[in-house]
Design a protein around this motif. Structure first.
Motif, PDB file in Angstrom:
ATOM      1  N   THR A  25      -2.374  -3.758  -1.827  1.00 13.97           N
ATOM      2  CA  THR A  25      -2.624  -3.260  -0.480  1.00 13.97           C
ATOM      3  C   THR A  25      -2.195  -1.811  -0.328  1.00 13.97           C
ATOM      4  OG1 THR A  25      -0.442  -4.073   0.128  1.00 13.97           O
ATOM      5  CG2 THR A  25      -2.337  -5.461   0.709  1.00 13.97           C
ATOM      6  N   GLY A  26      -1.142  -1.438  -0.990  1.00 16.79           N
ATOM      7  CA  GLY A  26      -0.641  -0.082  -0.856  1.00 16.79           C
ATOM      8  C   GLY A  26       0.258   0.090   0.340  1.00 16.79           C
ATOM      9  N   LYS A  27       0.434  -0.936   1.116  1.00 14.08           N
ATOM     10  CA  LYS A  27       1.279  -0.775   2.299  1.00 14.08           C
ATOM     11  C   LYS A  27       2.657  -1.339   2.031  1.00 14.08           C
ATOM     12  CE  LYS A  27      -1.738  -4.368   3.915  1.00 14.08           C
ATOM     13  NZ  LYS A  27      -2.169  -4.759   2.694  1.00 14.08           N
ATOM     14  N   GLY A  28       3.574  -0.819   2.790  1.00 17.07           N
ATOM     15  CA  GLY A  28       4.918  -1.381   2.703  1.00 17.07           C
ATOM     16  C   GLY A  28       5.682  -0.821   1.535  1.00 17.07           C
ATOM     17  N   THR A  29       6.965  -0.992   1.599  1.00  9.08           N
ATOM     18  CA  THR A  29       7.811  -0.547   0.518  1.00  9.08           C
ATOM     19  C   THR A  29       7.729  -1.595  -0.571  1.00  9.08           C
ATOM     20  OG1 THR A  29       9.247  -0.146   2.369  1.00  9.08           O
ATOM     21  CG2 THR A  29      10.043   0.543   0.216  1.00  9.08           C
ATOM     22  N   LYS A  38      19.053  -0.250  -2.337  1.00 10.94           N
ATOM     23  CA  LYS A  38      20.190  -1.001  -1.834  1.00 10.94           C
ATOM     24  C   LYS A  38      21.294  -1.003  -2.880  1.00 10.94           C
ATOM     25  CE  LYS A  38      19.115  -4.510   1.281  1.00 10.94           C
ATOM     26  NZ  LYS A  38      18.444  -5.781   1.370  1.00 10.94           N
ATOM     27  N   MET A 203       9.399  -0.767  28.261  1.00 11.10           N
ATOM     28  CA  MET A 203       8.999  -1.780  27.279  1.00 11.10           C
ATOM     29  C   MET A 203       9.305  -3.178  27.823  1.00 11.10           C
ATOM     30  SD  MET A 203      10.166  -4.025  24.875  1.00 11.10           S
ATOM     31  CE  MET A 203      11.900  -3.573  24.744  1.00 11.10           C
ATOM     32  N   TRP A 298      25.634  -3.313  16.267  1.00 11.05           N
ATOM     33  CA  TRP A 298      24.295  -2.761  16.042  1.00 11.05           C
ATOM     34  C   TRP A 298      24.307  -1.244  15.971  1.00 11.05           C
ATOM     35  CZ3 TRP A 298      23.161   0.526  20.008  1.00 11.05           C
ATOM     36  CH2 TRP A 298      23.864   0.324  21.207  1.00 11.05           C
TER      37      TRP A 298
END
Ligand SMILES: Nc1ncnc2c1ncn2[C@@H]1O[C@H](COP(=O)(O)OP(=O)(O)O)[C@@H](O)[C@H]1O
Ligand SMILES: [Mg+2]
Lengths: 304, 278
Positions: A25-29, A38, A203, A298
């Motif tokens: 797909t080429g998307k995302g890491t 990490k 939002m 957070w």
């Protein structure tokens, strides 16, 4: 491919892995890279931390310990008269004696209860006003100016009036402590609510949050860092007010303990009272910080 | 009627166990077929802000399930138009209707994704996505739906993280999952990839295209990137000073690729029009 055997096996594997995400797909890491990142972070972090940790553990206590040792030396050699300043050992002895007799627990309990009830009453009023004025224009117009004016009166300046109103009983101390903590909590809560990101509020509206949801999920958490700042200010004021009002009039509590000791020239107990105030103040701050760190986990600024 | 929040718009993220769990408690059979996209009909839409006449009469029909891109110079009213579509603002004049497949009015369940992801920093990624389900959904259901939506944007493994730990592209994918989790009939995208670097953007374009094809909602994308518009959309609309100045269908056919000569030619024509060169 004819040239494959000129590559080492490792390189070939790496090539294949590099290509696979873009091929699908080429998307995302691609996960391998994320894991590697990490890994590096995890590997470098403990090193920095352990360096800070080993030095950080004892360094803050170096100065106070040295001072206490010097103080004890001064007292034992007679340079410091024990009329003016009892030795640390004498203060410890006084602590032990009062601890065994149960007086200490009673006095600390009484003072602690005063502090907490003042904080709860004044803090709640300040918090509710801060929230109300942060979310409601009407409420703000009705009360903010008045509160800002009252805030400029040093609350301890009200002691004569408070004694006239309430006498010297518990009400006077409760009133003063509540008044003292009210303003820092009010101001910071109000400020926190006003500064919640408007985009987030919009939002929330888009996703159909009810007013209560909006408050609970967006406004309150957004204001929380500022509310904690107010709380920690308030804790300082809380102890200050309590010390002053207990020394003026009380028949129990740490301030009372210190005042009676003064009448009998028991400097060790007077100093003990100071030490206990310091410890209680520190304890309150530690509790507030711990709560803060948990509630604001957070927020990158409160992590670690 | 909007479709109940308990139904998964993301059933294609098949996960045997979830699927089985899902199969039982569905009391609304006719809605179980899948998302119900809403087409759009705008009639004479005008919008003024005081003396500022931003939209000067927009007439537009968008068939159910179409992907429309709106391009135009900065300040020409693109965001204003999108905000009208999702009900964040009211038009000064004109009428907006949402139509189902059979031409009857439907509830659009419209969602919008902005350039900033607008995630709640104090909620985990999964809880942020669950916000998209609205109130009244049990926590467990919310979590499960959120995980499904996250899987659809390929972020399932980040469900428990704080948003602050994610990259810009990942945050935007979370925002997309939040918009998709309630199976919108209409998805408005206001320069959703504008803040991302070029490579991340290309990956995201492919992701947007894929979820659109799989979920079948009607999409209205505002972008300043003409090649993005051409790559993603069935149809590109040029907005100029509050009016539609060009309405162009992009020829269908096969898998689209960046750098495709036919698309490049269309892109060139669009740029000429926007910049007033032709
Ligand atoms: N809430 C608002 N109040 C007043 N003017 C606005 C508002 N929103 C947008 N405008 C004005 O409308 C015009 C178009 O804005 P916008 O739709 O954001 O343009 P863009 O095509 O760049 O998205 C601008 O002149 C802007 O100043
Ligand atoms: Mg805009």
């Amino acid at each position: 491919m004819a040239t494959v055997d000129t590559f080492s096996e490792g390189r070939q594997v790496r090539r294949i892995r590099d290509e696979s995400p873009s091929a699908t797909t080429g998307k995302g890491t691609p996960p391998p890279r994320a894991a590697a990142e990490k890994g590096t972070r995890a590997a470098s972090r403990p090193r920095t931390f352990s360096r800070a940790g080993s030095a950080g553990a004892w360094l803050p206590y170096l100065l106070p310990v040295t001072l206490v040792v010097l103080w004890q030396l001064g007292s034992s050699t007679g340079i410091i008269s024990d009329r003016i300043m009892p030795s640390p050992v004498a203060v410890l002895a006084a602590f032990w004696e009062r601890l065994l007799s149960g007086e200490l627990a009673r006095d600390v309990g009484v003072s602690g209860a005063r502090a907490v009830s003042g904080l709860v009453i004044g803090g709640s009023i300040g918090f509710l006003l801060g929230i109300a004025n942060g979310v409601s224009k009407l409420s703000e117009q009705l009360t903010d100016t008045t509160l800002q004016m009252l805030r400029t009166i040093p609350h301890l300046a009200m002691i004569p009036l408070v004694i006239l109103w309430f006498g010297i009983g518990e009400e006077a101390k409760l009133f003063l402590t509540s008044l003292g903590v009210l303003f820092p909590i009010y101001l910071n809560t109000y400020h926190g609510v006003r500064n919640v990101d408007r985009d987030l509020v919009e939002m929330g509206r888009i996703y159909g949050m009810s007013s209560w949801s909006l408050f609970r999920k967006v406004i309150f958490p957004g204001a929380l860092p500022s509310i904690f700042v107010g709380l920690r200010y308030a804790l300082g004021i809380m102890w200050l007010t309590l010390i002053v009002s207990e020394s003026i009039a009380a028949n129990s509590g740490i301030g009372y303990m210190a005042n009676t000791a003064r009448e009998f020239m028991m400097t060790d107990v007077v100093v003990l009272a100071l030490v206990i105030y310091a410890l209680l103040g520190k304890l309150a701050d530690v509790i507030a910080r711990t709560l803060e760190r948990r509630a604001l986990a957070w927020n990158a600024a409160y992590q670690g | 009627m909007p479709i109940g929040p308990y139904q998964s718009p993301l059933a294609f993220v098949s996960d045997g166990e979830l699927e089985r769990h899902y199969a039982e408690p569905q009391p609304v059979p006719h809605e179980a077929e899948g998302p119900q996209p809403a087409g759009l009909r705008l009639r004479g839409i005008e919008k003024r802000f005081g003396d500022n006449h931003v939209l000067k009469g927009i007439d537009l029909e968008v068939p159910v399930g179409q992907f429309v891109a709106i391009v135009g110079k900065s300040g020409c009213g693109k965001s204003t138009l999108l905000r009208l579509l999702v009900g964040l603002d009211e038009p000064t004049a004109g009428e907006i209707s949402f139509l189902g497949d059979d031409g009857t009015a439907v509830e659009p369940n419209a969602r919008i994704v902005f350039q900033e992801p607008r995630l709640l920093p104090w909620f985990s990624v999964a809880d942020n996505v669950a916000v998209g389900l609205g109130g009244g959904v049990p926590k467990e259901t919310g979590r499960r739906e959120a995980k499904r939506a996250l899987a659809a944007v390929q972020l399932a493994e980040k469900a428990g993280d704080w948003p602050s730990k994610l990259s810009g592209g990942q945050r935007q994918r979370v925002a997309l999952a939040r918009a998709l989790v309630s199976r919108p009939g209409l998805l408005a995208l206001d320069e959703p990839l504008g803040a991302l670097d070029a490579l991340t953007r290309i990956g995201m374009q492919e992701l947007v295209s894929q979820v659109w094809r799989e979920l079948g909602f009607t999409a209205v994308l505002v972008t300043h990137d003409v090649s993005e518009a051409v790559f993603l959309a069935d149809r590109v609309i040029v907005l100029d000073e509050g009016r539609i100045s060009l309405d162009l269908d992009i020829p269908q056919g096969g898998e689209r690729r960046h750098g495709d000569p036919v698309l490049a030619e269309i892109e060139g024509r669009l740029l000429d029009r926007i910049l007033g060169r032709g």
